[in-house]
Design a protein around this motif. Sequence first.
Motif, PDB file in Angstrom:
ATOM      1  N   LEU A 167       0.801  -1.227   0.000  1.00 38.21           N
ATOM      2  CA  LEU A 167       0.000   0.000   0.000  1.00 38.21           C
ATOM      3  C   LEU A 167       0.834   1.278   0.000  1.00 38.21           C
ATOM      4  O   LEU A 167       0.284   2.373  -0.096  1.00 38.21           O
ATOM      5  CB  LEU A 167      -0.941   0.002   1.204  1.00 38.21           C
ATOM      6  CG  LEU A 167      -1.986  -1.120   1.207  1.00 38.21           C
ATOM      7  CD1 LEU A 167      -2.845  -1.049   2.455  1.00 38.21           C
ATOM      8  CD2 LEU A 167      -2.860  -1.044  -0.046  1.00 38.21           C
ATOM      9  N   VAL A 211      -1.118   6.450   5.222  1.00 31.55           N
ATOM     10  CA  VAL A 211      -2.069   6.400   4.099  1.00 31.55           C
ATOM     11  C   VAL A 211      -3.347   5.684   4.530  1.00 31.55           C
ATOM     12  O   VAL A 211      -3.714   4.640   3.985  1.00 31.55           O
ATOM     13  CB  VAL A 211      -1.438   5.713   2.857  1.00 31.55           C
ATOM     14  CG1 VAL A 211      -0.420   6.608   2.190  1.00 31.55           C
ATOM     15  CG2 VAL A 211      -0.806   4.366   3.235  1.00 31.55           C
ATOM     16  N   ASP A 262      -6.492   6.267   4.076  1.00 30.10           N
ATOM     17  CA  ASP A 262      -7.522   6.106   3.052  1.00 30.10           C
ATOM     18  C   ASP A 262      -7.209   4.943   2.116  1.00 30.10           C
ATOM     19  O   ASP A 262      -8.126   4.250   1.658  1.00 30.10           O
ATOM     20  CB  ASP A 262      -7.663   7.399   2.244  1.00 30.10           C
ATOM     21  CG  ASP A 262      -8.250   8.545   3.048  1.00 30.10           C
ATOM     22  OD1 ASP A 262      -8.806   8.272   4.131  1.00 30.10           O
ATOM     23  OD2 ASP A 262      -8.147   9.704   2.605  1.00 30.10           O
ATOM     24  N   ARG A 263      -5.922   4.736   1.847  1.00 27.72           N
ATOM     25  CA  ARG A 263      -5.541   3.628   0.974  1.00 27.72           C
ATOM     26  C   ARG A 263      -5.803   2.292   1.680  1.00 27.72           C
ATOM     27  O   ARG A 263      -6.243   1.328   1.047  1.00 27.72           O
ATOM     28  CB  ARG A 263      -4.086   3.755   0.567  1.00 27.72           C
ATOM     29  CG  ARG A 263      -3.603   2.642  -0.338  1.00 27.72           C
ATOM     30  CD  ARG A 263      -2.255   2.926  -0.941  1.00 27.72           C
ATOM     31  NE  ARG A 263      -2.365   3.907  -2.021  1.00 27.72           N
ATOM     32  CZ  ARG A 263      -1.422   4.092  -2.943  1.00 27.72           C
ATOM     33  NH1 ARG A 263      -0.307   3.377  -2.899  1.00 27.72           N
ATOM     34  NH2 ARG A 263      -1.586   4.989  -3.887  1.00 27.72           N
TER      35      ARG A 263
END
Length: 303
Positions: free
Chosen positions: A199, A206, A208-209
């Motif tokens: 990711l 991150v 949201d990822r």
Amino acid sequence: MRGVMMSLLGVLLGGCATHLNAPDQTVPVAELNWTVEEGVVFTPADWPEPLVADVYQPRSDGRHPAVLIVHGGGWQGRSRDDMASTAENLAEAGFVVMNVAYRFAPDYEFPAQLHDLQQAMHWLHDNADRLSVDTDRIAGWGYSSGAHLVSLLALVASQGGDLDRPYGGPDTKLAAVVSGGTPSDLRKFGSGKLVEQFLGGTVKQVPDRYAAASPVTHITSDAPPFFLYHGTWDSLVPVDHATDFQADLAAAGVPTEMLLLRWRGHIATFLTDQAVEDDAIQFLYRTLDVHARLAWGNPQTDP
């Protein structure tokens, strides 16, 4: 070697399992001859790197259900050879099987691997007439990171959001999913080299990822039926990835079966999955109505 290990561990561990929503009875399964075409390139000419699949075709008349198979390996290793015996069993049972490769992290981060599977589905549709595939009856099957990817493929297609574009669309929908040792919520890992390389950062860097790459965040009532299996001693992907995933699918009204294998860790579950394969094939037969529609009486023989 895997066959020997499966037999040995199967004897040692026995048949102890909990089968949620198990069927009342089994249905007969075909035993057909089959052929395989190895190393078929399924990606477009302009894809970042060419990817190949082994395509198995049962020898019987009529349109066949199909299964897209995806291997594990932490999104960065192993090969489709790991799934060869599963592909052979499915082909014998009457399924066209596409056993695929995909791009690896860290050279390629998410969602590259999802895009690869979407291309595989387009290839399968484009070649449906040649392979005698019934495109309304294509299922997905994966283990570990392969289960994550095939689950995500199915759920993204049913959701129709950002990850369904630009390579998804109607042809990438699955009619059923068999998913073993599934990392269903990547946010649970918090940290870990494999997930971070997949990711491109930690969950804090991150978030949201991590959410977007987690199958649990894409569940809708339009999702296909799922067959989940998991070892209760799995320390790599803890069993709550399966139990929570099943609960969320069921809450959305998605039909599910779940097989929990006691005293098995992540690797042992994969190595001793012959009985699981039998149950999963039964699930596919019922879900895809295979027994009623397979051309039983006219199998083709080798030329």
